[in-house]
Structure formats: structure tokens, C-alpha cells
Enzyme design. Sequence first.
Site, mmCIF file in Angstrom:
data_model
loop_
_atom_site.group_PDB
_atom_site.id
_atom_site.type_symbol
_atom_site.label_atom_id
_atom_site.label_comp_id
_atom_site.label_asym_id
_atom_site.label_seq_id
_atom_site.Cartn_x
_atom_site.Cartn_y
_atom_site.Cartn_z
ATOM 1 N N LYS A 1 32.166 36.722 -13.476
ATOM 2 C CA LYS A 1 32.887 36.973 -14.725
ATOM 3 C C LYS A 1 34.320 36.458 -14.624
ATOM 4 O O LYS A 1 35.025 36.754 -13.666
ATOM 5 C CB LYS A 1 32.917 38.478 -15.032
ATOM 6 C CG LYS A 1 31.543 39.070 -15.258
ATOM 7 C CD LYS A 1 31.613 40.569 -15.447
ATOM 8 C CE LYS A 1 30.211 41.143 -15.623
ATOM 9 N NZ LYS A 1 30.242 42.614 -15.706
ATOM 10 N N ASP B 1 28.002 55.482 -17.143
ATOM 11 C CA ASP B 1 29.026 55.458 -16.103
ATOM 12 C C ASP B 1 29.272 56.849 -15.525
ATOM 13 O O ASP B 1 29.616 56.982 -14.352
ATOM 14 C CB ASP B 1 30.317 54.851 -16.640
ATOM 15 C CG ASP B 1 30.156 53.371 -16.967
ATOM 16 O OD1 ASP B 1 29.208 52.746 -16.445
ATOM 17 O OD2 ASP B 1 30.957 52.853 -17.752
ATOM 18 N N TYR C 1 35.464 38.046 -21.801
ATOM 19 C CA TYR C 1 35.017 37.531 -20.516
ATOM 20 C C TYR C 1 33.836 36.582 -20.641
ATOM 21 O O TYR C 1 32.942 36.765 -21.445
ATOM 22 C CB TYR C 1 34.705 38.651 -19.532
ATOM 23 C CG TYR C 1 33.720 39.713 -19.989
ATOM 24 C CD1 TYR C 1 32.437 39.776 -19.451
ATOM 25 C CD2 TYR C 1 34.080 40.655 -20.932
ATOM 26 C CE1 TYR C 1 31.546 40.755 -19.852
ATOM 27 C CE2 TYR C 1 33.205 41.641 -21.328
ATOM 28 C CZ TYR C 1 31.930 41.683 -20.786
ATOM 29 O OH TYR C 1 31.049 42.651 -21.192
ATOM 30 N N HIS D 1 30.293 47.932 -13.094
ATOM 31 C CA HIS D 1 28.968 47.395 -13.385
ATOM 32 C C HIS D 1 28.663 46.129 -12.597
ATOM 33 O O HIS D 1 29.551 45.342 -12.303
ATOM 34 C CB HIS D 1 28.861 47.045 -14.871
ATOM 35 C CG HIS D 1 29.108 48.205 -15.780
ATOM 36 N ND1 HIS D 1 29.673 48.059 -17.013
ATOM 37 C CD2 HIS D 1 28.880 49.534 -15.623
ATOM 38 C CE1 HIS D 1 29.772 49.242 -17.600
ATOM 39 N NE2 HIS D 1 29.310 50.153 -16.772
#
Length: 181
Positions: free
Chosen positions: A70, A169, A130, A61
Amino acid sequence: MKFIETFIPDVKIIEPQVFGDERGFFMETFRTELFNQHCGERIFVQENHSKSSHGILRGLHYQTENTQGKLVRVTSGEVFDVAVDMRKDSKTFGQWVGVLLSAENKRQLWVPEGFAHGFYVITAEAEFVYKCTDIYNPSVEVSLKWNDPTVNIQWPLVDDKPPLLSAKDESGLAFADAPTF
């Protein structure tokens, strides 16, 4: 903390110094001054926590707006974490870095803005935490196909079984069709 270079210089592995004894352990997982010195100045505005089962692959992503850097780590279990360079002017455009992150090794991975990101759960389950440098904006999110032959990520699939994917996905874009930075 130790900041370790990867094949893609902007992606860093971060290893904390762990102090342990019979009572457990203590470690510092983030310090702004050290992070900015080794990874560039960033402000984190959002933190997320997910839990996934064995064989699940989340990603790859990225967002075309509200682009997120991230800082990722695993608090339970183990994952194979991947960053793919989507920056067309980069010397490492289209290349990837993959790192095992686990509660045991306590490693973190810095995935800068301009990268697609995903992970595959190796253990029975994994919890993934994250920090992000921008907010999540689903209207501009892109999913890059996890098994795109151009990128050719060497996922450590258990028993060579295909991973479990979300519908988003499952219909990810080919690298050749994906927006770049």
C-alpha cells in the site's frame, strides 16, 4: 520526490517536492520509474479513499492471500500511520514503524506486502487515499489487535482515550496468534 529510510528498511517515507504560491500548490505524488527505483517494481491495481472522524483507529489489517502493498497518503486532516512487519524471516519481524501523515506535510508511506497496516485519526476528521498492489479480498483479511503488548505500538491517543474501533478490529488477533508470512 525524496525517499526516506525508516527503521524498517522496506518501509519508506516519500516526500514530494511542493511548488506553491498565492494561487495554491502543485506536487507530483507518484512516478512509476522513481517508485520502482526506490521501493522495488510494483504494479498498482486498486486505489481507495476513506474518510474517518477523530479518534477512529482502522487496522491493523493485512491479507494472507492477495497480499497488498500500500502506498498511503492523507488529503485532509492528520493520522498516525503504522506498519507492522509480519514476515517471520525478516530481521524486523514483529517491529513497527509509525509516521504522522497529513494534508499539510504531504508525506506518503510505502507499506510493502507482508505488513499489517493501520492508522489513527488525530484531527477532527481525515481523508486517507491509498494505492494497492492487489485487490481487496475480505475472505482472507486479518485484523491484528491494535494494542497487542508484544508489538507495543506507541499510539498518540488523544487524552489517553481508547480509540473507536470497528467490530472486526475490536476482536483482532493477538500477534502470537496471527498468521505470518
